[in-house]
Design a protein around this motif. Structure first.
Motif, PDB file in Angstrom:
ATOM      1  N   SER A   1      30.928  -3.396  10.138  1.00 30.50           N
ATOM      2  CA  SER A   1      31.218  -2.364  11.138  1.00 30.50           C
ATOM      3  C   SER A   1      31.650  -2.962  12.466  1.00 30.50           C
ATOM      4  O   SER A   1      32.412  -2.353  13.218  1.00 30.50           O
ATOM      5  CB  SER A   1      29.988  -1.481  11.347  1.00 30.50           C
ATOM      6  N   ALA A   2      31.151  -4.152  12.759  1.00 31.76           N
ATOM      7  CA  ALA A   2      31.496  -4.804  14.026  1.00 31.76           C
ATOM      8  C   ALA A   2      31.217  -6.295  13.914  1.00 31.76           C
ATOM      9  O   ALA A   2      30.336  -6.723  13.164  1.00 31.76           O
ATOM     10  CB  ALA A   2      30.699  -4.211  15.181  1.00 31.76           C
ATOM     11  N   CYS A   3      31.978  -7.075  14.670  1.00 26.60           N
ATOM     12  CA  CYS A   3      31.755  -8.515  14.699  1.00 26.60           C
ATOM     13  C   CYS A   3      30.528  -8.822  15.560  1.00 26.60           C
ATOM     14  O   CYS A   3      30.012  -7.962  16.268  1.00 26.60           O
ATOM     15  CB  CYS A   3      32.979  -9.237  15.258  1.00 26.60           C
ATOM     16  N   GLU A   4      30.075 -10.058  15.473  1.00 29.78           N
ATOM     17  CA  GLU A   4      28.899 -10.494  16.234  1.00 29.78           C
ATOM     18  C   GLU A   4      29.338 -11.479  17.310  1.00 29.78           C
ATOM     19  O   GLU A   4      30.118 -12.395  17.046  1.00 29.78           O
ATOM     20  CB  GLU A   4      27.904 -11.174  15.299  1.00 29.78           C
ATOM     21  N   SER A   5      28.856 -11.289  18.518  1.00 26.52           N
ATOM     22  CA  SER A   5      29.065 -12.243  19.601  1.00 26.52           C
ATOM     23  C   SER A   5      27.720 -12.842  19.976  1.00 26.52           C
ATOM     24  O   SER A   5      26.712 -12.135  19.999  1.00 26.52           O
ATOM     25  CB  SER A   5      29.696 -11.564  20.810  1.00 26.52           C
ATOM     26  N   PHE A   6      27.712 -14.143  20.272  1.00 24.07           N
ATOM     27  CA  PHE A   6      26.423 -14.791  20.510  1.00 24.07           C
ATOM     28  C   PHE A   6      26.558 -15.990  21.434  1.00 24.07           C
ATOM     29  O   PHE A   6      27.641 -16.532  21.651  1.00 24.07           O
ATOM     30  CB  PHE A   6      25.800 -15.248  19.183  1.00 24.07           C
ATOM     31  N   GLN A   7      25.421 -16.394  21.969  1.00 23.87           N
ATOM     32  CA  GLN A   7      25.260 -17.675  22.629  1.00 23.87           C
ATOM     33  C   GLN A   7      23.874 -18.193  22.285  1.00 23.87           C
ATOM     34  O   GLN A   7      23.085 -17.498  21.622  1.00 23.87           O
ATOM     35  CB  GLN A   7      25.470 -17.572  24.148  1.00 23.87           C
ATOM     36  N   ILE A   8      23.565 -19.411  22.717  1.00 26.40           N
ATOM     37  CA  ILE A   8      22.309 -20.061  22.344  1.00 26.40           C
ATOM     38  C   ILE A   8      21.603 -20.533  23.604  1.00 26.40           C
ATOM     39  O   ILE A   8      22.256 -21.054  24.519  1.00 26.40           O
ATOM     40  CB  ILE A   8      22.575 -21.239  21.385  1.00 26.40           C
ATOM     41  N   TRP A   9      20.303 -20.348  23.654  1.00 20.67           N
ATOM     42  CA  TRP A   9      19.500 -20.813  24.782  1.00 20.67           C
ATOM     43  C   TRP A   9      18.535 -21.884  24.324  1.00 20.67           C
ATOM     44  O   TRP A   9      17.855 -21.730  23.302  1.00 20.67           O
ATOM     45  CB  TRP A   9      18.686 -19.665  25.383  1.00 20.67           C
ATOM     46  N   PHE A  10      18.478 -22.991  25.059  1.00 20.48           N
ATOM     47  CA  PHE A  10      17.450 -24.006  24.830  1.00 20.48           C
ATOM     48  C   PHE A  10      16.113 -23.470  25.332  1.00 20.48           C
ATOM     49  O   PHE A  10      16.002 -23.000  26.473  1.00 20.48           O
ATOM     50  CB  PHE A  10      17.778 -25.290  25.592  1.00 20.48           C
ATOM     51  N   ASP A  11      15.096 -23.557  24.500  1.00 16.11           N
ATOM     52  CA  ASP A  11      13.730 -23.184  24.887  1.00 16.11           C
ATOM     53  C   ASP A  11      13.662 -21.775  25.475  1.00 16.11           C
ATOM     54  O   ASP A  11      12.846 -21.510  26.368  1.00 16.11           O
ATOM     55  CB  ASP A  11      13.160 -24.205  25.877  1.00 16.11           C
ATOM     56  N   ALA A  12      14.509 -20.867  24.984  1.00 18.34           N
ATOM     57  CA  ALA A  12      14.544 -19.464  25.428  1.00 18.34           C
ATOM     58  C   ALA A  12      14.762 -19.342  26.934  1.00 18.34           C
ATOM     59  O   ALA A  12      14.366 -18.355  27.556  1.00 18.34           O
ATOM     60  CB  ALA A  12      13.263 -18.741  25.015  1.00 18.34           C
ATOM     61  N   ASP A  13      15.441 -20.320  27.528  1.00 21.80           N
ATOM     62  CA  ASP A  13      15.651 -20.372  28.972  1.00 21.80           C
ATOM     63  C   ASP A  13      17.112 -20.046  29.291  1.00 21.80           C
ATOM     64  O   ASP A  13      18.015 -20.809  28.929  1.00 21.80           O
ATOM     65  CB  ASP A  13      15.296 -21.778  29.478  1.00 21.80           C
ATOM     66  N   PRO A  14      17.396 -18.919  29.964  1.00 21.66           N
ATOM     67  CA  PRO A  14      18.792 -18.579  30.282  1.00 21.66           C
ATOM     68  C   PRO A  14      19.466 -19.595  31.184  1.00 21.66           C
ATOM     69  O   PRO A  14      20.697 -19.648  31.253  1.00 21.66           O
ATOM     70  CB  PRO A  14      18.672 -17.211  30.967  1.00 21.66           C
ATOM     71  N   ALA A  15      18.694 -20.424  31.884  1.00 24.37           N
ATOM     72  CA  ALA A  15      19.264 -21.480  32.718  1.00 24.37           C
ATOM     73  C   ALA A  15      19.651 -22.701  31.900  1.00 24.37           C
ATOM     74  O   ALA A  15      20.196 -23.665  32.441  1.00 24.37           O
ATOM     75  CB  ALA A  15      18.274 -21.883  33.806  1.00 24.37           C
ATOM     76  N   ARG A  16      19.383 -22.669  30.576  1.00 23.16           N
ATOM     77  CA  ARG A  16      19.794 -23.760  29.683  1.00 23.16           C
ATOM     78  C   ARG A  16      20.598 -23.166  28.537  1.00 23.16           C
ATOM     79  O   ARG A  16      20.307 -23.355  27.368  1.00 23.16           O
ATOM     80  CB  ARG A  16      18.567 -24.527  29.176  1.00 23.16           C
ATOM     81  N   CYS A  17      21.637 -22.438  28.920  1.00 25.18           N
ATOM     82  CA  CYS A  17      22.469 -21.709  27.971  1.00 25.18           C
ATOM     83  C   CYS A  17      23.568 -22.615  27.402  1.00 25.18           C
ATOM     84  O   CYS A  17      24.171 -23.417  28.116  1.00 25.18           O
ATOM     85  CB  CYS A  17      23.096 -20.512  28.680  1.00 25.18           C
ATOM     86  N   VAL A  18      23.826 -22.470  26.100  1.00 20.89           N
ATOM     87  CA  VAL A  18      24.937 -23.147  25.419  1.00 20.89           C
ATOM     88  C   VAL A  18      25.956 -22.071  25.054  1.00 20.89           C
ATOM     89  O   VAL A  18      25.603 -21.053  24.445  1.00 20.89           O
ATOM     90  CB  VAL A  18      24.448 -23.886  24.156  1.00 20.89           C
ATOM     91  N   TYR A  19      27.223 -22.282  25.415  1.00 18.64           N
ATOM     92  CA  TYR A  19      28.234 -21.238  25.305  1.00 18.64           C
ATOM     93  C   TYR A  19      29.610 -21.883  25.133  1.00 18.64           C
ATOM     94  O   TYR A  19      29.796 -23.079  25.420  1.00 18.64           O
ATOM     95  CB  TYR A  19      28.213 -20.356  26.557  1.00 18.64           C
ATOM     96  N   PRO A  20      30.634 -21.134  24.690  1.00 18.25           N
ATOM     97  CA  PRO A  20      31.977 -21.704  24.529  1.00 18.25           C
ATOM     98  C   PRO A  20      32.743 -21.722  25.843  1.00 18.25           C
ATOM     99  O   PRO A  20      32.344 -21.079  26.826  1.00 18.25           O
ATOM    100  CB  PRO A  20      32.633 -20.747  23.524  1.00 18.25           C
TER     101      PRO A  20
END
Length: 220
Positions: free
Chosen positions: A143-162
């Protein structure tokens, strides 16, 4: 994110990172430009290997007065690193500028997947010892595509993104950035067939790390 297994890239151990960085104090190769391990840089001004000019990457240490640069988009964690003199490096950003100091150079104890299908509720990824990566599976019903990013240790200040929002693992803009606090509005997309349709199925997302497990080298 694609079905099936891919060979895991070789990872530098913490001892390996320390070894390549050990010459920094003696060589002083990056001090005049304020370069430091973990900085994002662009290669410029090379008269040989000119194909490297314009390439971007992350500094992982110093060897004999040159900086070891982990180029964006290289599948291997270390075998394709380049040794570049400081005069041919343009600093793009640093961990200090993000206000994180050395925190982002500490390997994560956990990695968390934030996907649009889950309302951005963090889901913990699992460590795959055999393949040397963090992984998680997500189901798309078409129904829809998925968009995502990844956080180290659930910390938004340690975000991994394209580098760019909507990047797929096969695109040139898929090279991971971070971990830092600048991931807002930038996510990978999975399930996109390229013609506006979403391909249903079970997708595995894998995160490979380099520089002793501190720096993302590949997301697929």
């Amino acid at each position: 994110a694609v079905p099936g297994e891919l060979p895991a890239p070789a990872l530098l151990t913490s001892a390996g990172v320390a070894a390549v960085a050990s010459g920094a104090a003696a060589a002083g190769g990056g001090e005049e430009k304020g370069l430091a391990e973990g900085d994002r840089v662009r290669i410029c001004g090379l008269s040989s290997q000119t194909e490297l000019n314009g390439r971007e990457g992350t500094l992982v240490g110093q060897v004999d007065g040159r900086w070891q640069v982990r180029l964006d988009g290289d599948a291997s964690a270390s075998s394709n690193d380049k040794l570049i003199k400081a005069k041919s490096l343009e600093k793009l950003s640093s961990q200090a500028e993000f206000g994180l100091g050395s925190r982002s150079l500490v390997p994560p104890q956990s990695c968390w997947y934030l996907g649009t299908h889950g309302g951005d509720a963090p889901r913990e990824m699992l460590w795959d010892e055999e393949r040397g990566c963090w992984q998680i599976n997500t189901e798309l019903n078409g129904s829809a595509c998925e968009s995502f990013q990844i956080w180290f240790d659930a910390d938004p200040a340690r975000c991994v993104y394209p580098a760019h929002d909507g990047a797929s693992s096969s695109s040139s803009s898929a090279s991971p950035r971070g971990p830092d606090a600048h991931g807002a509005g930038r996510r990978w997309t999975i399930g996109d067939s390229g013609d506006g349709r979403c391909e249903p199925g079970n997708y595995e997302v894998r995160l490979f790390l380099a520089a002793g497990g501190c720096v993302p080298s590949r997301v697929d």
